[in-house]
Design a protein around this motif. Structure first.
Motif, PDB file in Angstrom:
ATOM      1  N   SER A 255       3.588  -4.213 -13.403  1.00 26.36           N
ATOM      2  CA  SER A 255       4.406  -3.394 -12.504  1.00 26.36           C
ATOM      3  C   SER A 255       5.390  -4.271 -11.770  1.00 26.36           C
ATOM      4  O   SER A 255       5.624  -4.107 -10.590  1.00 26.36           O
ATOM      5  CB  SER A 255       3.553  -2.568 -11.553  1.00 26.36           C
ATOM      6  N   GLY A 256       5.957  -5.222 -12.499  1.00 28.64           N
ATOM      7  CA  GLY A 256       7.054  -6.023 -11.977  1.00 28.64           C
ATOM      8  C   GLY A 256       6.647  -6.878 -10.796  1.00 28.64           C
ATOM      9  O   GLY A 256       5.600  -7.516 -10.812  1.00 28.64           O
ATOM     10  N   PHE A 257       7.496  -6.867  -9.762  1.00 27.25           N
ATOM     11  CA  PHE A 257       7.271  -7.773  -8.638  1.00 27.25           C
ATOM     12  C   PHE A 257       5.978  -7.481  -7.911  1.00 27.25           C
ATOM     13  O   PHE A 257       5.443  -8.349  -7.243  1.00 27.25           O
ATOM     14  CB  PHE A 257       8.449  -7.700  -7.677  1.00 27.25           C
ATOM     15  N   SER A 258       5.442  -6.250  -8.003  1.00 28.36           N
ATOM     16  CA  SER A 258       4.226  -5.934  -7.250  1.00 28.36           C
ATOM     17  C   SER A 258       2.978  -6.018  -8.115  1.00 28.36           C
ATOM     18  O   SER A 258       1.952  -5.443  -7.773  1.00 28.36           O
ATOM     19  CB  SER A 258       4.345  -4.553  -6.624  1.00 28.36           C
ATOM     20  N   THR A 259       3.041  -6.775  -9.236  1.00 26.63           N
ATOM     21  CA  THR A 259       1.884  -6.859 -10.123  1.00 26.63           C
ATOM     22  C   THR A 259       0.654  -7.406  -9.414  1.00 26.63           C
ATOM     23  O   THR A 259      -0.446  -6.879  -9.548  1.00 26.63           O
ATOM     24  CB  THR A 259       2.218  -7.773 -11.318  1.00 26.63           C
ATOM     25  N   GLU A 260       0.845  -8.480  -8.634  1.00 29.01           N
ATOM     26  CA  GLU A 260      -0.309  -9.149  -8.037  1.00 29.01           C
ATOM     27  C   GLU A 260      -0.726  -8.527  -6.715  1.00 29.01           C
ATOM     28  O   GLU A 260      -1.693  -8.958  -6.114  1.00 29.01           O
ATOM     29  CB  GLU A 260       0.011 -10.628  -7.797  1.00 29.01           C
ATOM     30  N   TYR A 261      -0.001  -7.550  -6.247  1.00 24.75           N
ATOM     31  CA  TYR A 261      -0.311  -6.999  -4.931  1.00 24.75           C
ATOM     32  C   TYR A 261      -1.361  -5.911  -5.041  1.00 24.75           C
ATOM     33  O   TYR A 261      -1.333  -5.090  -5.956  1.00 24.75           O
ATOM     34  CB  TYR A 261       0.945  -6.422  -4.284  1.00 24.75           C
ATOM     35  N   SER A 262      -2.301  -5.924  -4.084  1.00 24.31           N
ATOM     36  CA  SER A 262      -3.303  -4.862  -4.060  1.00 24.31           C
ATOM     37  C   SER A 262      -3.635  -4.579  -2.605  1.00 24.31           C
ATOM     38  O   SER A 262      -3.161  -5.262  -1.704  1.00 24.31           O
ATOM     39  CB  SER A 262      -4.553  -5.293  -4.813  1.00 24.31           C
ATOM     40  N   GLY A 263      -4.436  -3.554  -2.383  1.00 23.70           N
ATOM     41  CA  GLY A 263      -4.863  -3.244  -1.028  1.00 23.70           C
ATOM     42  C   GLY A 263      -3.714  -2.785  -0.161  1.00 23.70           C
ATOM     43  O   GLY A 263      -2.746  -2.186  -0.637  1.00 23.70           O
ATOM     44  N   MET A 264      -3.783  -3.129   1.140  1.00 24.95           N
ATOM     45  CA  MET A 264      -2.800  -2.599   2.074  1.00 24.95           C
ATOM     46  C   MET A 264      -1.436  -3.218   1.861  1.00 24.95           C
ATOM     47  O   MET A 264      -0.423  -2.616   2.197  1.00 24.95           O
ATOM     48  CB  MET A 264      -3.289  -2.845   3.505  1.00 24.95           C
ATOM     49  N   ARG A 265      -1.385  -4.453   1.282  1.00 27.91           N
ATOM     50  CA  ARG A 265      -0.063  -5.031   1.024  1.00 27.91           C
ATOM     51  C   ARG A 265       0.693  -4.179   0.022  1.00 27.91           C
ATOM     52  O   ARG A 265       1.881  -3.914   0.185  1.00 27.91           O
ATOM     53  CB  ARG A 265      -0.201  -6.448   0.501  1.00 27.91           C
ATOM     54  N   TYR A 266      -0.010  -3.733  -1.016  1.00 27.75           N
ATOM     55  CA  TYR A 266       0.638  -2.829  -1.960  1.00 27.75           C
ATOM     56  C   TYR A 266       1.041  -1.537  -1.252  1.00 27.75           C
ATOM     57  O   TYR A 266       2.128  -1.001  -1.491  1.00 27.75           O
ATOM     58  CB  TYR A 266      -0.306  -2.521  -3.126  1.00 27.75           C
ATOM     59  N   GLY A 267       0.140  -1.075  -0.345  1.00 26.49           N
ATOM     60  CA  GLY A 267       0.438   0.150   0.398  1.00 26.49           C
ATOM     61  C   GLY A 267       1.713   0.014   1.207  1.00 26.49           C
ATOM     62  O   GLY A 267       2.513   0.945   1.280  1.00 26.49           O
ATOM     63  N   ILE A 268       1.927  -1.183   1.798  1.00 30.67           N
ATOM     64  CA  ILE A 268       3.142  -1.367   2.601  1.00 30.67           C
ATOM     65  C   ILE A 268       4.376  -1.366   1.709  1.00 30.67           C
ATOM     66  O   ILE A 268       5.405  -0.782   2.053  1.00 30.67           O
ATOM     67  CB  ILE A 268       3.029  -2.648   3.444  1.00 30.67           C
ATOM     68  N   PHE A 269       4.271  -1.999   0.530  1.00 30.42           N
ATOM     69  CA  PHE A 269       5.380  -1.920  -0.424  1.00 30.42           C
ATOM     70  C   PHE A 269       5.707  -0.463  -0.771  1.00 30.42           C
ATOM     71  O   PHE A 269       6.867  -0.052  -0.793  1.00 30.42           O
ATOM     72  CB  PHE A 269       5.008  -2.637  -1.726  1.00 30.42           C
ATOM     73  N   TYR A 270       4.632   0.292  -1.010  1.00 31.07           N
ATOM     74  CA  TYR A 270       4.768   1.687  -1.425  1.00 31.07           C
ATOM     75  C   TYR A 270       5.450   2.513  -0.335  1.00 31.07           C
ATOM     76  O   TYR A 270       6.429   3.222  -0.580  1.00 31.07           O
ATOM     77  CB  TYR A 270       3.351   2.191  -1.694  1.00 31.07           C
ATOM     78  N   MET A 271       4.930   2.336   0.910  1.00 32.26           N
ATOM     79  CA  MET A 271       5.520   3.065   2.033  1.00 32.26           C
ATOM     80  C   MET A 271       6.956   2.624   2.235  1.00 32.26           C
ATOM     81  O   MET A 271       7.827   3.441   2.536  1.00 32.26           O
ATOM     82  CB  MET A 271       4.744   2.784   3.313  1.00 32.26           C
TER      83      MET A 271
END
Lengths: 359, 80
Positions: A255-271
Motif C-alpha cells: 500500500s505504497g508509503f503506508s505499507t509499514e504503518y499499523s495501529g494508530m499511526r495508520y489511523g492518523i494517515f487515514y484521518m
C-alpha cells in the motif's frame, strides 16, 4: 480585574463572536480588559472548527464505506450502532489497542513524525475556510488579507508527510510510493497554483472572504471553467485517490508509503487523507462555486451542501475509475494541465482588464 | 517580543542541527522545521504574504525536491 468586568468581557466576546468575524492578530486597539474576551473567543472558535472538521471526517468515512458497499452490492458496516454509524469509533478503539510496530531497519524519528506532518496542516487549513459571514451560523475564525494563500500553503505541506513516511520505512514498496508521491506532487503543483492565480486575478484579492464576495453575482466556475477543471483534477491528484492513486496503488505496491504503518499511526494517515478530501472539497467550493453565497439558507449550510457535492464526486471517482499509468499521469500534468492553466490565466486576465466591473 | 526570541532561538538551533546531522533524512526534517519556523517569524512580524510564500515555496516545493534527491543519493541507499 473584578469579577463583573470579567463577566462583561466574556459577554462582549460572545457578542463579537456572533456578529463580527475576525480575531485580531495584534491586540492593538482592543481595550486592555477585553484581551481575555478575545482570547476566549479565539479558543472557542478554534475548538469549534476542530470539532467540525473531525465530525466532517467521521461522516465522510461512514458515507464512503456505505456508498462503496452499495456500489459493490454489499451491505457495508451494519453491526455497531444504528446502521453501523458507530463503526468508525469502534475502529479507532481497535487501532489504539493494536501493538505499536516500528520496523527494526526504519528511521525511527522520521517514521514517528510523518503521520503528523500529514494531519496537522489539514486541521490548520480548516481554520482558514470562511464558513459564512452573517447571522449565528458564522464560523469564520480568521480573516486577514492572505487567507487563501495560507490555505494552499498548508495543502502543499501535507503530501510531504507521505514522502517522509515512505522514505523512513526503509522498504522497497514504501520507497516507490514516496518516489511516485514526489513526482505526482511536482506534476500537479504548478497547474494548481496557476489556476489559483487566475482566481486571485479575477477577485483582485488574496483573501478567501473577498474571493467569495466577488462571486455574489456570477460564480467563478462560469468564466473559468478551464481553471476549474485543472484545479479539480489537481485536487484529486493531491489526495492520491483513484484514478491518481499511484503513491499507494494497492495492487502493485502493497500500500505504497503506508505499507509499514499499523495501529494508530495508520489511523492518523487515514484521518489525514479524509480530512484532506473534506478540505479540498471546501476549497473548491469556496473559490469556484461561491462559498456561502446562496438564497434562503444560512451561509454555512450552503457551503456544506456545495462541499458535500464535491466530496461525492471524489468518492464516485474513487469507487468507479481505474488507475492511470505513472508516465501518463506526469504527461497529463506537464503537457496538458499546465498549458490549460496558462490559457485560463490569460482569459481571466483579459476579463479582469476589460470586464472588471462584473466581479 | 518574547515570541520573536523563542522563534529565533528555535530557528538557530534547528539550522545548526540541520547542518550537523549525519543522517540526510534527519537533516531534511530539521530543515523543514527551520523553514516553517522562519515562516512563523515573518507571521509574527505581520508580513503575512512573505510568510505564506515561505511555506508555499520552501516547505512545499524545495523540501520535496531535496527529499527526492535524498531518496536517490548513494549514502541513503547504502544505509538501506
Amino acid at each position: 480585574m473584578n469579577l463583573f468586568f470579567f463577566l462583561m468581557s466574556i459577554l462582549y466576546g460572545i457578542v463579537k463572536f456572533l456578529h463580527i468575524d475576525f480575531v485580531p492578530f495584534t491586540y492593538q486597539g482592543v481595550p486592555i480588559g477585553l484581551w481575555i474576551a478575545y482570547f476566549i473567543v479565539a479558543v472557542v472558535e478554534v475548538v469549534l472548527v476542530f470539532a467540525l472538521s473531525m465530525v466532517a471526517v467521521i461522516i465522510i468515512i461512514y458515507v464512503f464505506r456505505k456508498y462503496m458497499a452499495d456500489v459493490q452490492n454489499r451491505i457495508g458496516p451494519n453491526r455497531v450502532g444504528i446502521w453501523g454509524t458507530l463503526q468508525l469509533i469502534a475502529d479507532v478503539f481497535k487501532l489504539i489497542q493494536k501493538q505499536d510496530i516500528i520496523p527494526t531497519s526504519a528511521d525511527r524519528t522520521a517514521f514517528r513524525v510523518a503521520p503528523y506532518i500529514v494531519f496537522t496542516p489539514v486541521i490548520l487549513g480548516f481554520i482558514l475556510i470562511p464558513f459564512g459571514n452573517v447571522s449565528i451560523l458564522n464560523l469564520m475564525v480568521v480573516n486577514f488579507n492572505y487567507t487563501i494563500l495560507f490555505l494552499i500553503a498548508f495543502m502543499t505541506i501535507a503530501p510531504l508527510g507521505e514522502i517522509i513516511g515512505g522514505l523512513a520505512s526503509h522498504n522497497k514498496f514504501s520507497l516507490f510510493g514516496a518516489l511516485r508521491s514526489a513526482a505526482q506532487d511536482m506534476g500537479f503543483e504548478v497547474p494548481m497554483l496557476l489556476s489559483l492565480v487566475s482566481v486571485i486575478v479575477l477577485a483582485g484579492s488574496y483573501s478567501a472572504y473577498d474571493i467569495v464576495t466577488a462571486q455574489r453575482y456570477i460564480p467563478f466556475i462560469v468564466p473559468e471553467i478551464l481553471g476549474f477543471i485543472v484545479f479539480f483534477l489537481a485536487m484529486i491528484g493531491r489526495q492520491s485517490i483513484p484514478p491518481f492513486d499511484l503513491p499507494e496503488s494497492g495492487s502493485e505496491l502493497v500500500s505504497g508509503f503506508s505499507t509499514e504503518y499499523s495501529g494508530m499511526r495508520y489511523g492518523i494517515f487515514y484521518m489525514g487523507n479524509f480530512g484532506f478530501m473534506a478540505l479540498s472539497a471546501f476549497v473548491v467550493a469556496v473559490i469556484y462555486l461561491g462559498g456561502w453565497e446562496g438564497p434562503i439558507f444560512p451561509g454555512t449550510v450552503w457551503l456544506v451542501i456545495k462541499g458535500m457535492v464535491f466530496i461525492f464526486i471524489f468518492l464516485l471517482s474513487w469507487i468507479s475509475l481505474g488507475r492511470v499509468r505513472i508516465d501518463h499521469l506526469l504527461q497529463m500534468g506537464w503537457k496538458y494541465l499546465l498549458p490549460l492553466s496558462v490559457i485560463n490565466l490569460l482569459i481571466s486576465a483579459g476579463i479582469a482588464l476589460y470586464l472588471g466591473g462584473l466581479f | 517580543m518574547i515570541i520573536f526570541y523563542i522563534l529565533s532561538i528555535v530557528a538557530i538551533v534547528s539550522a545548526l542541527l540541520a547542518a550537523s546531522s549525519k543522517n540526510l533524512l534527519h537533516s531534511t526534517l530539521w530543515l523543514t522545521f527551520l523553514v516553517v519556523d522562519v515562516a512563523g517569524i515573518f507571521f509574527y512580524l505581520q508580513n503575512f504574504f512573505i510568510s505564506a510564500i515561505q511555506i508555499l515555496v520552501y516547505a512545499g516545493a524545495i523540501i520535496t525536491l531535496i527529499l527526492t534527491s535524498v531518496m536517490l543519493s548513494r549514502r541513503y541507499q547504502d544505509a538501506e
